[in-house]
Write a protein that holds these residues in place. Sequence first.
Motif, PDB file in Angstrom:
ATOM      1  N   PHE A 218       0.860  -1.188   0.000  1.00  0.00           N
ATOM      2  CA  PHE A 218       0.000   0.000   0.000  1.00  0.00           C
ATOM      3  C   PHE A 218       0.894   1.235   0.000  1.00  0.00           C
ATOM      4  N   THR A 219       1.097   1.797  -1.163  1.00  0.00           N
ATOM      5  CA  THR A 219       1.900   3.023  -1.258  1.00  0.00           C
ATOM      6  C   THR A 219       1.025   4.071  -1.910  1.00  0.00           C
ATOM      7  N   PHE A 220       0.908   5.234  -1.280  1.00  0.00           N
ATOM      8  CA  PHE A 220      -0.062   6.203  -1.792  1.00  0.00           C
ATOM      9  C   PHE A 220       0.286   7.608  -1.348  1.00  0.00           C
ATOM     10  N   GLY A 221      -0.550   8.559  -1.753  1.00  0.00           N
ATOM     11  CA  GLY A 221      -0.278   9.969  -1.465  1.00  0.00           C
ATOM     12  C   GLY A 221      -0.220  10.227   0.035  1.00  0.00           C
ATOM     13  N   ASP A 222       0.635  11.168   0.382  1.00  0.00           N
ATOM     14  CA  ASP A 222       0.912  11.507   1.766  1.00  0.00           C
ATOM     15  C   ASP A 222      -0.246  12.323   2.366  1.00  0.00           C
ATOM     16  N   ASP A 223      -0.818  11.838   3.447  1.00  0.00           N
ATOM     17  CA  ASP A 223      -1.797  12.583   4.234  1.00  0.00           C
ATOM     18  C   ASP A 223      -2.753  13.445   3.410  1.00  0.00           C
TER      19      ASP A 223
END
Length: 364
Positions: free
Chosen positions: A93-98
């Motif tokens: 799960f890698t995704f946009g920060d906050d």
Amino acid sequence: MSSIPGADEYGVDVAIEDADRERALSVRPEDVEPADELTFARNVFLPLTTACRYTCTYCTYYDVPGEASLMSPEAIRETCRTGADAGCTEALFTFGDDPDDRYTEVHDQLREWGHDSIHEYLREACEIALEEGLLPHANPGDQTREQMAHVADVNASMGVMLETTADVRAHSGSRAKSPGQRLNTIATAGELGVPFTTGILVGVGEDWSDRADSLLAIRELHERYGHVQEVIVQPVSPNERWDGDPPSEATMRRTVAMAHAVLPEAVAVQVPPNLADARALLDCGVEDLGGVSPVTEDYINPDYAWPAVRELEDVAEHGGVPLRERLPVYERFLPEDGVENEWVSERVGREIADGERYRTVLAD
Ligand SMILES: O=c1nc2n(C[C@H](O)[C@H](O)[C@H](O)CO)c3cc(O)ccc3cc-2c(=O)[nH]1
Ligand SMILES: C[C@H]1O[C@@H](n2cnc3c(N)ncnc32)[C@H](O)[C@@H]1O
Ligand code: SF4
């Protein structure tokens, strides 16, 4: 001695000794003993949301407000199932920060699905992955202690790239990654006992001293907590938002050698085989080829396709070493008896003990 930008602000106590930096700067590829095996993990990539608080100038992943997407629970389950059927062990799960209030569409969708925050939703996503027979590895970027604690027990390991200890233009703007905040996230993982992946991005405006400082800062946090399982040496890769040159082969060779020399033996040096020419780096101390997907693309670097596992075998053969599949959590963190320990939660430990696919990977 030098301190790191933002370290004081985030309360991170890391300072680099001049003598350590000098020693790191003197390392050359010919000083390094190559690894005696190469490892990799089979994963599926789940881009939970493309909304991001930052706008790193090398990144094509994030979407502008109004256009960001959120993966549905059904899509998560479907991708995990396909991955498990293809023999994967990891849900990445890698995704946009906050993602924040700039993205009302993301907030509205999350609320409709019954969640107040992306971390609450990440928890549900990790549960789905575990149910489908995959071990979650989440890299949501910078995390507060509360955010990380909310999802730690449903992850086998987590990660965030330090990128670099330098203040570089690639991270400029009103919201930007701060080296101090990244280090704080890595330290928090140590405090919470989360097996951790981090790394440096090479070619974003940092110089050789910055590379040395970045690796030494990671080493210092690992010495404090023992939680770093691998350090990725990632070359910045040109795309439609970044038209700079990628680092040369000579730069990558010296950086990998420096990483190998600076980091303790237990910490593996990883290069991504879709972004770097792993063959040309093996003799500098590469030990791991990261998560490779037979099913999904690298959503962060979509222009760079994953090699097939067959090609990884060729890479290993080129170096005269065996290729071994691993889980997203390195073996030294697994409990010797029972299902849980300070690193592995009961929830994740039970899955590993009961999952046939995990046991096969561990037995090889
Ligand atoms: O497909 C990718 N996987 C990336 N991964 C996945 C990584 O290769 C594996 O998930 C780990 O080795 C665990 O098996 C990252 C994981 C992290 O914790 C931190 C950074 C990265 C970076 C990438 C990346 O750019 N592309
Ligand atoms: C998940 C990680 O992907 C990396 N990342 C983002 N954009 C690029 C690019 N163009 N080239 C290489 N790595 C990139 C960052 O280091 C981030 O932390
Ligand atoms: S690299 Fe990560 S933090 Fe930077 S813009 Fe892309 S998604 Fe956001």
